[in-house]
Each structure stands twice: as C-alpha cells, then as structure tokens.
Scaffold this motif. Sequence first.
Motif, PDB file in Angstrom:
ATOM      1  N   ALA A  31       8.941 -12.421   7.672  1.00  0.00           N
ATOM      2  CA  ALA A  31       7.604 -12.945   7.271  1.00  0.00           C
ATOM      3  C   ALA A  31       6.672 -11.847   7.677  1.00  0.00           C
ATOM      4  CB  ALA A  31       7.383 -14.414   8.263  1.00  0.00           C
ATOM      5  N   SER A  32       7.246 -10.929   8.552  1.00  0.00           N
ATOM      6  CA  SER A  32       6.006  -9.818   9.118  1.00  0.00           C
ATOM      7  C   SER A  32       6.742  -8.506   9.543  1.00  0.00           C
ATOM      8  CB  SER A  32       5.272 -10.583  10.147  1.00  0.00           C
ATOM      9  OG  SER A  32       6.204 -10.829  11.312  1.00  0.00           O
ATOM     10  N   ALA A  68       5.009  -3.129   4.477  1.00  0.00           N
ATOM     11  CA  ALA A  68       6.169  -4.053   3.846  1.00  0.00           C
ATOM     12  C   ALA A  68       5.903  -4.318   2.563  1.00  0.00           C
ATOM     13  CB  ALA A  68       5.914  -5.170   4.845  1.00  0.00           C
ATOM     14  N   THR A  69       7.020  -3.861   1.701  1.00  0.00           N
ATOM     15  CA  THR A  69       7.054  -4.033   0.237  1.00  0.00           C
ATOM     16  C   THR A  69       8.222  -4.714  -0.094  1.00  0.00           C
ATOM     17  OG1 THR A  69       6.131  -1.870   0.446  1.00  0.00           O
ATOM     18  CG2 THR A  69       6.429  -2.625  -1.636  1.00  0.00           C
ATOM     19  N   ALA A 125       8.427   1.422  10.996  1.00  0.00           N
ATOM     20  CA  ALA A 125       7.997   2.318  10.155  1.00  0.00           C
ATOM     21  C   ALA A 125       7.748   1.709   8.710  1.00  0.00           C
ATOM     22  CB  ALA A 125       9.028   3.409   9.909  1.00  0.00           C
ATOM     23  N   GLN A 126       8.660   0.898   8.226  1.00  0.00           N
ATOM     24  CA  GLN A 126       8.732   0.392   6.956  1.00  0.00           C
ATOM     25  C   GLN A 126       9.883  -0.554   6.808  1.00  0.00           C
ATOM     26  OE1 GLN A 126       8.627   3.375   3.898  1.00  0.00           O
ATOM     27  NE2 GLN A 126      10.905   4.005   4.296  1.00  0.00           N
ATOM     28  N   TRP A 127       9.841  -1.604   5.905  1.00  0.00           N
ATOM     29  CA  TRP A 127      10.970  -2.303   5.434  1.00  0.00           C
ATOM     30  C   TRP A 127      10.824  -2.938   4.000  1.00  0.00           C
ATOM     31  CZ3 TRP A 127      10.117  -7.518   4.539  1.00  0.00           C
ATOM     32  CH2 TRP A 127       8.951  -8.229   5.090  1.00  0.00           C
ATOM     33  N   SER A 128      11.934  -3.157   3.471  1.00  0.00           N
ATOM     34  CA  SER A 128      12.032  -3.379   2.119  1.00  0.00           C
ATOM     35  C   SER A 128      12.936  -4.588   1.922  1.00  0.00           C
ATOM     36  CB  SER A 128      11.885  -2.472   1.129  1.00  0.00           C
ATOM     37  OG  SER A 128      13.214  -1.664   1.322  1.00  0.00           O
ATOM     38  N   ALA A 177      14.182  -7.793  14.754  1.00  0.00           N
ATOM     39  CA  ALA A 177      15.436  -7.721  14.136  1.00  0.00           C
ATOM     40  C   ALA A 177      16.089  -6.246  14.455  1.00  0.00           C
ATOM     41  CB  ALA A 177      15.551  -7.953  12.788  1.00  0.00           C
ATOM     42  N   ALA A 178      15.216  -5.378  14.207  1.00  0.00           N
ATOM     43  CA  ALA A 178      15.717  -4.035  14.357  1.00  0.00           C
ATOM     44  C   ALA A 178      16.086  -3.638  16.026  1.00  0.00           C
ATOM     45  CB  ALA A 178      14.643  -2.996  13.963  1.00  0.00           C
TER      46      ALA A 178
END
Length: 187
Positions: free
Chosen positions: A44-45, A35-36, A116-119, A52-53
């Motif tokens: 928050a995490s 998470a960037t 996987a990732q989120w931004s 949400a996804a």
Amino acid sequence: MPAPRTRLLAVLAVAAATALVGCAPADASPPPASATPTVEPVFASDEEALAAAIAAYEAYLALSQVIEEEGGHAPDRIRDVVTPTYADELILEFEELASRSISIVGSSRIASAHIAQWSVGAEDVVVDAYMCVDGSDTRILDSAGDDITPASRETRVPLLVHFIGPAVQDRGLLVDSSELWRGDDFC
C-alpha cells in the motif's frame, strides 16, 4: 555490467563481511523513491515495500551468518532466502570459504534502509532498496581460529539490494542481488 565480485573477495578487499558487493551504477546520488504499480499493488506504500525488503534482507543476513560461521559448509540452505540464480553464485562463494578453511563470525545488521523503487508486474513484485550494512561485529577467522580480519576494512557498506517476490504475497521477497553503491555514501 561485470559480474559481482565474490563475497569472500569482498570480505577480504573491502571487509564487508556480510554483503556481496560488485559493480553498481556510477550515479552521484540515489534516484528519488517511486512506486509505479502496473497491477493492483501488493504494497500500500513505500513503507510497506521497505518493511518487506528489510525482513527479507535480515533473513538473508541471519542465514548467511550461520553458513559463514560453519566455514561455508552446507551452503544450499541459502536457497531459502535468495533467488535461484543468486543462490548459485552465493553457493560458489560459500564453497570458496570452505576450501580456504575460513569462517566469518559475528553478525552484521542493517544500519539504515531507504526504498529506491518498487513495481508490480503480472507475476512478480520487484523492490530495490538502499541499505547501509554494518559489519563491525564480524571477524574473519582462519582454520586455526586466528583473527585475520583486515585492520583497515570498511565496517559500514552502502548497498543497492534488488528483491523479487510473487505478485500475490503468499510468501516474502527473495534477495536477487546486492551491489556496492558507488554514488554518494549514505552510510
């Protein structure tokens, strides 16, 4: 990257009746979750981003199921749960179902999911998640109602799903793309 294959072709080719699939990275395994956020985080995490996804993809699956069971009729409804660009692509696929008098009955579900990732940018939040979608309860029917589901179809499909939403969470995420994961099968 080549354009994703149509949903109908995916159903018939790999029998993933509820997942649009296409070209995906050739990585051998998923990258580590990260998470960037670039501004105040919407989530928050990783767990909140994944929740949400999952909620967004379940809404997509439910609405897709209705449209598929109705043989692809009134496909514009999909615009409620996907981005405009992805909606245009899916609408063409639903129209293909209608033109071929094919319907897909039964429901698919998310068997497992991992972030996987989120931004977060100035205007949008982007989430990528690995999802194993189980379509074993779905069947493809022709215009006479006969089951034409391929016997050798894959019933669990590993996907990399891309979501976009507003940086201020006044509404949920929208599905932006779904690609067949070609790395290690996590289903």
